[in-house]
Design a protein around this motif. Structure first.
Motif, PDB file in Angstrom:
ATOM      1  N   CYS A  75       0.760  -1.345  -0.049  1.00 15.97           N
ATOM      2  CA  CYS A  75       0.027  -0.098  -0.094  1.00 15.97           C
ATOM      3  C   CYS A  75       0.999   1.312   0.033  1.00 15.97           C
ATOM      4  CB  CYS A  75      -0.857  -0.067   1.312  1.00 15.97           C
ATOM      5  SG  CYS A  75      -0.056   0.088   2.802  1.00 15.97           S
ATOM      6  N   ARG A  76       0.321   2.353  -0.276  1.00 15.23           N
ATOM      7  CA  ARG A  76       1.035   3.690  -0.341  1.00 15.23           C
ATOM      8  C   ARG A  76       1.850   3.927   1.107  1.00 15.23           C
ATOM      9  NH1 ARG A  76       0.466   7.887  -3.755  1.00 15.23           N
ATOM     10  NH2 ARG A  76      -1.237   7.076  -4.552  1.00 15.23           N
ATOM     11  N   ALA A  77       1.107   3.611   2.279  1.00 10.19           N
ATOM     12  CA  ALA A  77       1.674   3.799   3.498  1.00 10.19           C
ATOM     13  C   ALA A  77       3.075   3.140   3.546  1.00 10.19           C
ATOM     14  CB  ALA A  77       0.906   3.772   4.514  1.00 10.19           C
ATOM     15  N   GLY A  92     -10.907  -7.805   7.865  1.00  3.99           N
ATOM     16  CA  GLY A  92     -11.516  -7.119   6.661  1.00  3.99           C
ATOM     17  C   GLY A  92     -11.343  -5.532   7.000  1.00  3.99           C
ATOM     18  N   PRO A  93     -12.031  -4.657   6.383  1.00  7.56           N
ATOM     19  CA  PRO A  93     -12.124  -3.227   6.551  1.00  7.56           C
ATOM     20  C   PRO A  93     -12.943  -3.040   7.825  1.00  7.56           C
ATOM     21  CG  PRO A  93     -13.280  -3.882   4.598  1.00  7.56           C
ATOM     22  CD  PRO A  93     -12.596  -4.959   5.026  1.00  7.56           C
ATOM     23  N   VAL A 212      -1.912  -9.556  19.109  1.00  9.56           N
ATOM     24  CA  VAL A 212      -3.270  -9.650  18.813  1.00  9.56           C
ATOM     25  C   VAL A 212      -4.185  -8.090  19.257  1.00  9.56           C
ATOM     26  CG1 VAL A 212      -5.512 -10.808  18.994  1.00  9.56           C
ATOM     27  CG2 VAL A 212      -3.672 -11.866  18.785  1.00  9.56           C
ATOM     28  N   ASP A 213      -4.691  -7.433  18.477  1.00  6.35           N
ATOM     29  CA  ASP A 213      -5.428  -6.255  18.951  1.00  6.35           C
ATOM     30  C   ASP A 213      -7.008  -6.222  18.183  1.00  6.35           C
ATOM     31  OD1 ASP A 213      -5.988  -4.052  20.193  1.00  6.35           O
ATOM     32  OD2 ASP A 213      -4.625  -2.726  19.026  1.00  6.35           O
ATOM     33  N   ASP A 214      -7.831  -5.352  18.562  1.00  9.66           N
ATOM     34  CA  ASP A 214      -8.959  -5.535  17.932  1.00  9.66           C
ATOM     35  C   ASP A 214      -9.123  -4.803  16.583  1.00  9.66           C
ATOM     36  OD1 ASP A 214      -9.188  -2.625  18.857  1.00  9.66           O
ATOM     37  OD2 ASP A 214      -9.615  -3.649  20.906  1.00  9.66           O
ATOM     38  N   VAL A 215      -8.579  -3.419  16.626  1.00 11.61           N
ATOM     39  CA  VAL A 215      -8.820  -2.723  15.379  1.00 11.61           C
ATOM     40  C   VAL A 215      -7.269  -2.068  15.245  1.00 11.61           C
ATOM     41  CG1 VAL A 215      -9.748  -0.722  14.120  1.00 11.61           C
ATOM     42  CG2 VAL A 215     -10.985  -2.391  15.776  1.00 11.61           C
ATOM     43  N   ILE A 216      -6.959  -1.892  13.760  1.00 10.98           N
ATOM     44  CA  ILE A 216      -5.675  -1.181  13.367  1.00 10.98           C
ATOM     45  C   ILE A 216      -6.169   0.097  12.762  1.00 10.98           C
ATOM     46  CG2 ILE A 216      -3.686  -1.045  11.899  1.00 10.98           C
ATOM     47  CD1 ILE A 216      -3.422  -4.119  12.103  1.00 10.98           C
ATOM     48  N   THR A 217      -5.638   1.241  13.202  1.00 13.80           N
ATOM     49  CA  THR A 217      -6.314   2.223  12.628  1.00 13.80           C
ATOM     50  C   THR A 217      -4.820   2.900  11.762  1.00 13.80           C
ATOM     51  OG1 THR A 217      -7.594   2.833  14.558  1.00 13.80           O
ATOM     52  CG2 THR A 217      -7.289   4.861  12.922  1.00 13.80           C
ATOM     53  N   THR A 218      -4.010   3.490  12.530  1.00 13.59           N
ATOM     54  CA  THR A 218      -2.728   3.881  11.507  1.00 13.59           C
ATOM     55  C   THR A 218      -1.591   2.884  11.692  1.00 13.59           C
ATOM     56  OG1 THR A 218      -1.746   5.201  13.611  1.00 13.59           O
ATOM     57  CG2 THR A 218      -3.421   6.325  12.071  1.00 13.59           C
ATOM     58  N   GLY A 219      -1.795   2.070  12.682  1.00 11.89           N
ATOM     59  CA  GLY A 219      -0.424   1.036  12.827  1.00 11.89           C
ATOM     60  C   GLY A 219       0.481   1.542  13.624  1.00 11.89           C
ATOM     61  N   ALA A 220       0.111   2.670  14.507  1.00 12.82           N
ATOM     62  CA  ALA A 220       1.023   3.214  15.243  1.00 12.82           C
ATOM     63  C   ALA A 220       1.346   2.592  16.718  1.00 12.82           C
ATOM     64  CB  ALA A 220       0.621   4.613  15.722  1.00 12.82           C
ATOM     65  N   THR A 221       0.042   1.839  17.041  1.00 10.97           N
ATOM     66  CA  THR A 221       0.076   1.081  18.401  1.00 10.97           C
ATOM     67  C   THR A 221       0.873  -0.425  18.043  1.00 10.97           C
ATOM     68  OG1 THR A 221      -1.966   1.944  19.049  1.00 10.97           O
ATOM     69  CG2 THR A 221      -1.493  -0.329  20.112  1.00 10.97           C
ATOM     70  N   CYS A 242      -8.972  -7.608  14.148  1.00 11.93           N
ATOM     71  CA  CYS A 242     -10.218  -7.938  13.670  1.00 11.93           C
ATOM     72  C   CYS A 242     -10.550  -7.147  12.354  1.00 11.93           C
ATOM     73  CB  CYS A 242     -11.380  -7.575  14.592  1.00 11.93           C
ATOM     74  SG  CYS A 242     -11.200  -8.735  16.241  1.00 11.93           S
ATOM     75  N   ALA A 243      -9.897  -5.760  12.399  1.00  8.12           N
ATOM     76  CA  ALA A 243     -10.374  -5.039  11.273  1.00  8.12           C
ATOM     77  C   ALA A 243      -9.397  -3.855  11.125  1.00  8.12           C
ATOM     78  CB  ALA A 243     -11.764  -4.191  11.268  1.00  8.12           C
ATOM     79  N   GLN A 244      -9.342  -3.364   9.985  1.00 14.51           N
ATOM     80  CA  GLN A 244      -8.430  -2.350   9.643  1.00 14.51           C
ATOM     81  C   GLN A 244      -9.079  -0.872   9.000  1.00 14.51           C
ATOM     82  OE1 GLN A 244      -4.493  -1.866   9.422  1.00 14.51           O
ATOM     83  NE2 GLN A 244      -4.240  -1.967   7.122  1.00 14.51           N
ATOM     84  N   ALA A 245      -8.978   0.175   9.799  1.00 13.99           N
ATOM     85  CA  ALA A 245      -9.740   1.257   9.404  1.00 13.99           C
ATOM     86  C   ALA A 245      -9.002   1.853   8.004  1.00 13.99           C
ATOM     87  CB  ALA A 245      -9.384   2.267  10.417  1.00 13.99           C
ATOM     88  N   VAL A 246     -10.093   2.222   7.522  1.00 17.96           N
ATOM     89  CA  VAL A 246      -9.678   2.745   5.914  1.00 17.96           C
ATOM     90  C   VAL A 246     -10.320   4.086   5.605  1.00 17.96           C
ATOM     91  CG1 VAL A 246      -9.871   2.517   3.142  1.00 17.96           C
ATOM     92  CG2 VAL A 246      -9.784   0.328   4.779  1.00 17.96           C
ATOM     93  N   PRO A 247      -9.614   5.121   5.550  1.00 17.43           N
ATOM     94  CA  PRO A 247     -10.258   6.519   5.414  1.00 17.43           C
ATOM     95  C   PRO A 247     -11.417   6.598   4.590  1.00 17.43           C
ATOM     96  CG  PRO A 247      -7.726   6.398   5.423  1.00 17.43           C
ATOM     97  CD  PRO A 247      -8.055   4.982   5.372  1.00 17.43           C
ATOM     98  N   GLY A 248     -12.605   6.892   4.990  1.00 13.73           N
ATOM     99  CA  GLY A 248     -13.771   7.315   4.153  1.00 13.73           C
ATOM    100  C   GLY A 248     -14.504   6.089   4.087  1.00 13.73           C
ATOM    101  N   ARG A 249     -14.131   5.047   4.841  1.00 11.02           N
ATOM    102  CA  ARG A 249     -14.664   3.636   4.796  1.00 11.02           C
ATOM    103  C   ARG A 249     -15.182   3.119   6.242  1.00 11.02           C
ATOM    104  NH1 ARG A 249     -12.314  -0.668   0.724  1.00 11.02           N
ATOM    105  NH2 ARG A 249     -13.661  -1.810   1.565  1.00 11.02           N
ATOM    106  N   GLU A 250     -15.196   3.981   7.206  1.00 12.25           N
ATOM    107  CA  GLU A 250     -15.478   3.786   8.533  1.00 12.25           C
ATOM    108  C   GLU A 250     -17.019   3.518   8.701  1.00 12.25           C
ATOM    109  OE1 GLU A 250     -13.613   6.221   7.533  1.00 12.25           O
ATOM    110  OE2 GLU A 250     -11.686   5.824   8.675  1.00 12.25           O
ATOM    111  N   GLY A 251     -17.871   3.790   8.087  1.00 12.76           N
ATOM    112  CA  GLY A 251     -19.398   3.932   8.188  1.00 12.76           C
ATOM    113  C   GLY A 251     -19.703   2.498   8.180  1.00 12.76           C
TER     114      GLY A 251
END
Length: 251
Positions: A75-77, A92-93, A212-221, A242-251
């Motif tokens: 990915c870009r990051a 998944g997302p 193991v964690d519940d959600v990855i947002t930026t990966g900083a943790t 469990c999930a990875q936050a994707v900008p614009g797809r959190e809903g």
């Protein structure tokens, strides 16, 4: 129902008691958390809802596991900045029914959801070699939030993963200070808040660790956890969430 039947060990309960036991079974028949349809064996999710949880489709980044365009490896990051961990994988997302289930586990006391999520986490490993992972651990809880909830969602998930893989669970990370909730904070603020946050509770001898964690947002943790393990002498660090936050797809 067990309380009713245990009153008449060795013989059948009287007819009124049998009727009462049947009424209890009807009143408390287990249902799927999402669709409220019938489920077998007290499962918290039915098979249809489990299968419908959002998954990554197509190619994923070889490092962080997020969805990417076909033909790419990173990915870009991850292409721009390296990660402290070797790899990360998620179911998944962070959207739709997967977001709903994760939030229920984290904030609503729905601990049973850790069981199906733990099995899905192991499935999310895909072709990542897990044979060398002798220890499963989790991102440690914030003490204040642990007192409020009475349980730690990431630990429940990690114990399910460890049991499924047949390896041991160890609480290997310590949190040096309390942090405010990171949801919605900009990447730079999250990274600053995470810097120096964790320390390893033991010294390693080059062994690989699965965090193991519940959600990855930026990966900083996850990156800060991997850094702490590296400083303590551990080897490769893999991450499951469990999930990875994707900008614009959190809903």
């Amino acid at each position: 129902m067990r309380r009713v039947s245990s009153m008449w060990r060795g013989s059948s309960p009287p007819r009124p008691a049998r009727a009462a036991a049947g009424a209890v079974g009807l009143l408390f028949r287990p249902v799927c958390f999402l669709c409220e349809g019938p489920v077998p064996d007290l499962a918290p999710l039915c098979e249809a809802c489990t299968d419908a949880l959002p998954r990554w489709e197509g190619a994923i980044c070889l490092v962080c596991g997020t969805g990417i365009e076909e033909g790419l490896d990173l990915c870009r990051a991850c292409a721009v900045a390296g990660r402290s961990y070797a790899w990360a994988r998620t179911i998944g997302p962070y959207e739709g029914s997967l977001r709903r289930v994760v939030q229920a586990l984290k904030y609503e006391g729905e601990r049973a959801l850790a069981r199906p999520l733990g099995r899905l986490l192991v499935a999310a490993l895909g072709d990542v070699p897990s044979a060398g992972m002798s220890t499963v651990t989790c991102i440690p809880p914030d003490p204040r939030r642990l007192r409020e909830r009475g349980y730690h969602p990431a630990e429940l998930l990690a114990r399910e993963v460890a049991a499924t893989l047949g390896v041991r669970f160890r609480p290997l990370l310590a949190k040096r200070r309390s942090t405010p909730p990171q949801v919605g904070r900009p990447r730079a603020e999250r990274e600053k808040a995470m810097t120096g946050l964790f320390s390893a509770r033991a010294r390693g001898e080059g062994e690989a660790v699965l965090v193991v964690d519940d959600v990855i947002t930026t990966g900083a943790t996850a990156s800060e956890a991997a850094r702490a393990f590296g400083e303590a002498g551990f080897g490769e660090v893999g991450v499951l969430a469990c999930a990875q936050a994707v900008p614009g797809r959190e809903g």
